[in-house]
Design an enzyme around this catalytic site. Structure first.
Site, PDB file in Angstrom:
ATOM      1  N   ASP A  96       0.839  -1.199   0.000  1.00 32.77           N
ATOM      2  CA  ASP A  96       0.000   0.000   0.000  1.00 32.77           C
ATOM      3  C   ASP A  96       0.874   1.249   0.000  1.00 32.77           C
ATOM      4  O   ASP A  96       2.042   1.206   0.421  1.00 32.77           O
ATOM      5  CB  ASP A  96      -0.893   0.022   1.250  1.00 32.77           C
ATOM      6  CG  ASP A  96      -1.854  -1.148   1.269  1.00 32.77           C
ATOM      7  OD1 ASP A  96      -2.171  -1.675   0.191  1.00 32.77           O
ATOM      8  OD2 ASP A  96      -2.282  -1.529   2.381  1.00 32.77           O
TER       9      ASP A  96
HETATM   10  N1  URA Z   1      -1.176  -6.074   3.685  1.00 33.56           N
HETATM   11  C1  URA Z   1      -1.698  -4.830   3.742  1.00 33.56           C
HETATM   12  O1  URA Z   1      -2.759  -4.613   4.317  1.00 33.56           O
HETATM   13  N2  URA Z   1      -1.013  -3.831   3.131  1.00 33.56           N
HETATM   14  C2  URA Z   1       0.174  -4.014   2.517  1.00 33.56           C
HETATM   15  O2  URA Z   1       0.756  -3.066   1.993  1.00 33.56           O
HETATM   16  C3  URA Z   1       0.707  -5.312   2.479  1.00 33.56           C
HETATM   17  C4  URA Z   1       0.012  -6.328   3.066  1.00 33.56           C
END
Ligand code: URA
Length: 231
Positions: A103
């Site tokens: 993310d």
């Molecule tokens: N899980 C998440 O919620 N976000 C990420 O960036 C990676 C794994």
């Protein structure tokens, strides 16, 4: 392999541009200046330099980046700069792509490669490549959260429990979570389903490869090949 082909394969532009770089005296190979684009060289395990900047030769690029917050992994980022902008042009020309996505607000280890079959091996759920995350929680937690994550939690849009491969409380508001699948926002959704909330998320390992402590955020490094991740 001809020197022109070496530069072309490593992302230094069209063949014509690679020939011009070499003929212009801007390239050394294995420490030796070469100005003949058709010179035969064996690049495996060697380095070359363009305008004094050294490059190791890799048939396929496998790199590790310490992703900073504020960057999107998408190749068409919408709201923030893309992680590919943190790479030098030759790697972008080679079409190096992130393996899976973190993310925008997640930091830490991102693997990138131009090796399509390797991409597939690393993200395919059946391969069970483990990813480890350092999770900072909003609310103080006890061992119960680990038990719930290990037993499996129900996520919206899933029809079976999703379980962590590992969960260890490392502080009142910190846990290390290991998963081997890559569902959308998986860690955040699992932690929410277990009754807490993710404040900060950092990926610290991908397969056998751990984020090196001396790799600053925003920087990247070469890996010697897939075995550094897969063993
Ligand atoms: N899980 C998440 O919620 N976000 C990420 O960036 C990676 C794994």
């Amino acid at each position: 392999m001809r020197l022109e082909q070496v530069l072309f394969s490593q992302g230094f532009g069209a063949r014509r541009e690679c020939r011009a770089l070499i003929a212009g005296g801007r390239v050394t190979f294995d420490g030796v200046p070469l100005d003949d684009p058709d010179a035969q060289v064996d690049p495996v395990g060697k380095s070359f330099a363009v305008d004094g900047c050294a490059w190791p030769y890799f048939e396929k690029a496998v790199i590790a980046m310490n992703k900073p917050a504020g960057y999107e992994c998408s190749t068409k980022p919408k709201f923030h700069p893309g992680v590919l902008t943190l790479l030098p042009p030759p790697l972008r020309v080679r079409n190096v792509q992130p393996v899976g996505r973190l993310d925008e607000d997640t930091t830490g280890l991102l693997i990138l490669t131009d090796d399509g079959p390797l991409q597939h091996r690393l993200i395919h759920p059946k391969r069970h490549v483990k990813k480890v995350y350092r999770v900072t929680l909003k609310h103080a937690a006890d061992e119960g959260i680990c038990a719930r994550l290990l037993a499996g939690v129900m996520l919206a849009d899933e029809n079976e429990l999703v379980a962590a491969d590992g969960a260890e409380l490392t502080g009142e508001t910190e846990l290390m979570l290991t998963i081997s699948t890559g569902k959308y926002h998986q860690v955040k959704r699992m932690v929410a389903a277990a009754g807490n909330r993710v404040e900060r998320l950092q990926r610290v390992a991908f397969g056998r490869f751990s984020l090196p402590a001396d790799l600053p955020e925003g920087k990247w490094m070469w890996l010697s090949g897939p075995s550094e991740i897969l063993g």
